[in-house]
Design a protein around this motif. Structure first.
Motif, PDB file in Angstrom:
ATOM      1  N   ASP A 162       0.722  -1.382  -0.153  1.00 14.18           N
ATOM      2  CA  ASP A 162      -0.151  -0.066   0.238  1.00 14.18           C
ATOM      3  C   ASP A 162       1.277   1.328  -0.073  1.00 14.18           C
ATOM      4  O   ASP A 162       0.207   2.486   0.123  1.00 14.18           O
ATOM      5  CB  ASP A 162      -0.829   0.036   1.190  1.00 14.18           C
ATOM      6  CG  ASP A 162      -0.129  -0.146   2.751  1.00 14.18           C
ATOM      7  OD1 ASP A 162       1.119  -0.453   2.304  1.00 14.18           O
ATOM      8  OD2 ASP A 162      -1.035  -0.320   3.885  1.00 14.18           O
ATOM      9  N   GLU A 163       2.134   1.467   0.513  1.00  8.35           N
ATOM     10  CA  GLU A 163       2.941   2.758  -0.090  1.00  8.35           C
ATOM     11  C   GLU A 163       3.351   2.825  -1.878  1.00  8.35           C
ATOM     12  O   GLU A 163       4.238   1.544  -2.311  1.00  8.35           O
ATOM     13  CB  GLU A 163       3.937   2.094   0.363  1.00  8.35           C
ATOM     14  CG  GLU A 163       4.935   2.600   0.064  1.00  8.35           C
ATOM     15  CD  GLU A 163       4.318   4.814   0.245  1.00  8.35           C
ATOM     16  OE1 GLU A 163       4.354   5.069  -0.566  1.00  8.35           O
ATOM     17  OE2 GLU A 163       4.493   4.788   1.906  1.00  8.35           O
ATOM     18  N   SER A 174       4.723  -0.732   4.299  1.00  6.63           N
ATOM     19  CA  SER A 174       5.239   0.317   4.398  1.00  6.63           C
ATOM     20  C   SER A 174       6.385   0.367   4.754  1.00  6.63           C
ATOM     21  O   SER A 174       7.060  -0.422   6.064  1.00  6.63           O
ATOM     22  CB  SER A 174       3.835   0.889   5.440  1.00  6.63           C
ATOM     23  OG  SER A 174       2.507   1.264   4.568  1.00  6.63           O
ATOM     24  N   LEU A 175       6.636   1.740   5.056  1.00 10.71           N
ATOM     25  CA  LEU A 175       8.022   2.408   5.841  1.00 10.71           C
ATOM     26  C   LEU A 175       7.859   2.862   7.247  1.00 10.71           C
ATOM     27  O   LEU A 175       6.807   3.682   7.856  1.00 10.71           O
ATOM     28  CB  LEU A 175       8.979   3.245   5.287  1.00 10.71           C
ATOM     29  CG  LEU A 175      10.456   3.701   5.443  1.00 10.71           C
ATOM     30  CD1 LEU A 175      10.830   2.040   4.553  1.00 10.71           C
ATOM     31  CD2 LEU A 175      10.380   4.662   4.608  1.00 10.71           C
ATOM     32  N   ASP A 176       7.856   1.848   8.401  1.00 15.60           N
ATOM     33  CA  ASP A 176       8.282   1.869   9.260  1.00 15.60           C
ATOM     34  C   ASP A 176       8.678   3.823  10.053  1.00 15.60           C
ATOM     35  O   ASP A 176       9.724   3.467   9.581  1.00 15.60           O
ATOM     36  CB  ASP A 176       8.844   1.377  10.836  1.00 15.60           C
ATOM     37  CG  ASP A 176       8.412   1.570  12.327  1.00 15.60           C
ATOM     38  OD1 ASP A 176       9.447   2.187  12.746  1.00 15.60           O
ATOM     39  OD2 ASP A 176       7.673   1.021  12.462  1.00 15.60           O
ATOM     40  N   LEU A 180       5.333   9.310   0.978  1.00 15.35           N
ATOM     41  CA  LEU A 180       6.601   9.207   0.006  1.00 15.35           C
ATOM     42  C   LEU A 180       7.206   9.329  -0.930  1.00 15.35           C
ATOM     43  O   LEU A 180       7.576  10.327  -1.271  1.00 15.35           O
ATOM     44  CB  LEU A 180       6.709   7.233   0.067  1.00 15.35           C
ATOM     45  CG  LEU A 180       7.740   6.549   2.011  1.00 15.35           C
ATOM     46  CD1 LEU A 180       7.721   5.207   1.058  1.00 15.35           C
ATOM     47  CD2 LEU A 180       8.406   7.493   2.585  1.00 15.35           C
ATOM     48  N   ILE A 181       5.666   9.446  -2.240  1.00 16.41           N
ATOM     49  CA  ILE A 181       6.376  10.364  -3.145  1.00 16.41           C
ATOM     50  C   ILE A 181       6.802  11.418  -3.124  1.00 16.41           C
ATOM     51  O   ILE A 181       7.725  12.093  -3.852  1.00 16.41           O
ATOM     52  CB  ILE A 181       5.192  10.147  -4.077  1.00 16.41           C
ATOM     53  CG1 ILE A 181       4.487   8.220  -4.447  1.00 16.41           C
ATOM     54  CG2 ILE A 181       4.653  10.949  -5.322  1.00 16.41           C
ATOM     55  CD1 ILE A 181       3.298   8.172  -4.784  1.00 16.41           C
ATOM     56  N   VAL A 213       4.890  18.307   3.606  1.00 10.81           N
ATOM     57  CA  VAL A 213       3.792  17.190   2.505  1.00 10.81           C
ATOM     58  C   VAL A 213       3.341  16.245   3.165  1.00 10.81           C
ATOM     59  O   VAL A 213       2.546  15.742   2.947  1.00 10.81           O
ATOM     60  CB  VAL A 213       4.259  17.355   1.446  1.00 10.81           C
ATOM     61  CG1 VAL A 213       4.557  18.310   0.753  1.00 10.81           C
ATOM     62  CG2 VAL A 213       6.105  16.821   1.827  1.00 10.81           C
ATOM     63  N   ALA A 214       3.514  16.236   4.158  1.00  9.09           N
ATOM     64  CA  ALA A 214       3.184  15.255   5.883  1.00  9.09           C
ATOM     65  C   ALA A 214       1.624  14.840   5.415  1.00  9.09           C
ATOM     66  O   ALA A 214       0.825  15.478   5.574  1.00  9.09           O
ATOM     67  CB  ALA A 214       3.287  14.599   7.322  1.00  9.09           C
ATOM     68  N   ARG A 215       0.913  13.411   5.665  1.00 12.14           N
ATOM     69  CA  ARG A 215      -0.261  13.108   5.177  1.00 12.14           C
ATOM     70  C   ARG A 215      -0.353  11.107   5.968  1.00 12.14           C
ATOM     71  O   ARG A 215       1.057  11.228   6.485  1.00 12.14           O
ATOM     72  CB  ARG A 215      -0.752  12.755   4.200  1.00 12.14           C
ATOM     73  CG  ARG A 215      -0.481  13.047   2.749  1.00 12.14           C
ATOM     74  CD  ARG A 215      -0.734  12.599   1.913  1.00 12.14           C
ATOM     75  NE  ARG A 215      -0.989  13.985   0.666  1.00 12.14           N
ATOM     76  CZ  ARG A 215      -1.299  13.392  -0.375  1.00 12.14           C
ATOM     77  NH1 ARG A 215      -1.517  11.940  -0.668  1.00 12.14           N
ATOM     78  NH2 ARG A 215      -1.799  14.451  -2.372  1.00 12.14           N
TER      79      ARG A 215
END
Length: 353
Positions: A29-30, A152-154, A194-195, A225-227
């Motif tokens: 999902d990343e 996903s990245l921790d 991350l994008i 730009v964090a979500r």
């Protein structure tokens, strides 16, 4: 099913087409990590002669015979083929499940020549739940090819990931605590996106020359730009990370995320935590409790710590606050709580520290 590390090992072994698998299944999902992993495999396959590409998208009315034909039909130009099937929902339906099982049998029954398969099929799925992973159709695909789960990245690994990205463009932060603060600042600004993080890091490469970046340069260039995902709020609470929790709640509030959904997620987590706290205090094994309650991933790591850390009285108070917030969001009085229910969620987080 294998993880990204195993994929990297496999990619290094692809010196000839004979080592290429006829079927790859990607799930995750990343988007950035999925795209990059697939790009790596596609680039190697292209060098090995798989130059013709076809993309199939499963949607309403999709003809599953197109997949069966893709594994059998030769290219009109004699080139080796790369075929992608994208299943955005991860739910192929009854007809699709049967077609995927038949396709897996078809792939396994093909005798591979020393030159490798004529067609490589890549099936792209979202992150799968436990039920889907054990389904007959996915198990058949996993057995017939190579299934790769892109996690996903921790959040704890994000600063190291950012440092690695900077290194690829010949940049680095300052050494010592100041550099670590710079990495943490970037991580706070880009978490969950991350994008956009990739784009912000590339921007640093365009703005500044190779070498060491100062904290001032980074802070003047990086945008926020964090979500945040609603369900990650409970992870921040379990970790006792109030700074991260406050950033998440501010972000979700600013994006107009429904408070009732966040409160539901928090309340469900508190109920589970209360249940496990009572059982662990009674002497039951924490690891067995985690398995029995199907707690995996990041929460599997967080739960043992919070069960040791939180006292029953504070946990009970957190449950009372959550109940008051439920009344509050329904328009009823909750005089003992802050006027703003978002601040009430912060109070719950402070009680779990």
């Amino acid at each position: 099913m294998v993880k990204t590390d195993a994929l990297q090992v496999h990619l290094k072994s692809l010196s000839s087409a004979s080592a290429v698998q006829p079927l790859y299944i990607f799930s995750g999902d990343e988007p950035l990590l999925m795209m990059e992993a697939m790009d790596q495999l596609r680039a190697i396959a292209k060098k090995l002669g798989y130059t013709e590409r076809e993309v199939l998208l499963q949607e309403r009315g999709f003809d599953w015979s197109a997949l069966m034909n893709a594994g059998q039909t030769m290219s009109l130009f004699g080139d080796k083929r790369w075929v992608e099937l994208r299943i955005p929902t991860g739910k192929p339906g009854r007809d699709g499940a049967e077609a995927l099982k038949q396709f897996a049998v078809q792939i396994q029954s093909q005798s591979l020549s020393p030159e490798g398969p004529d067609t490589v099929v890549c099936i792209v799925l979202p992150r799968l739940d436990g039920k889907t992973k054990t389904s007959a159709w996915f198990s058949a695909l996993d057995e017939a090819g190579m299934a790769i789960q892109i996690d996903s990245l921790d959040r704890g690994y994000l600063p190291s990931w950012i440092a690695g990205r900077l290194k690829k463009q010949d940049q680095e932060v300052m050494s010592g605590p100041e550099g670590q603060r710079s990495l943490e600042f970037i991580a706070d600004q880009v978490e969950g996106n991350l994008i956009a993080a990739h784009q912000e890091i590339q921007k640093l490469g365009l703005l500044y020359p190779a070498g060491t970046l100062t904290d001032e340069q980074i802070r003047s260039a990086i945008l926020r730009v964090a979500r945040y995902n609603v369900f990650e709020v409970t992870e921040a609470m379990l970790a006792g990370d109030l700074a991260r929790l406050n950033r998440m709640l501010d972000g979700l509030k600013g994006e107009g995320e429904p408070l009732v959904l966040i409160l539901w997620s928090v309340t469900e987590e508190l109920r589970l935590l209360s249940k496990l706290k009572a059982a662990s205090d009674a002497g039951e094994s924490v690891q067995q409790l985690l398995r029995a309650n199907r707690i995996w991933g990041n929460k599997e790591r967080l739960y043992p710590n919070v069960l040791r850390r939180v006292q029953p009285l504070r946990l009970r108070r957190a449950m009372q606050v959550a109940a008051g917030l439920d009344r509050q969001v329904k328009g009823l009085s909750a005089a003992e709580l802050p006027a703003d229910p978002w601040d009430g969620l912060r109070l719950v987080g402070s009680l779990l520290r």
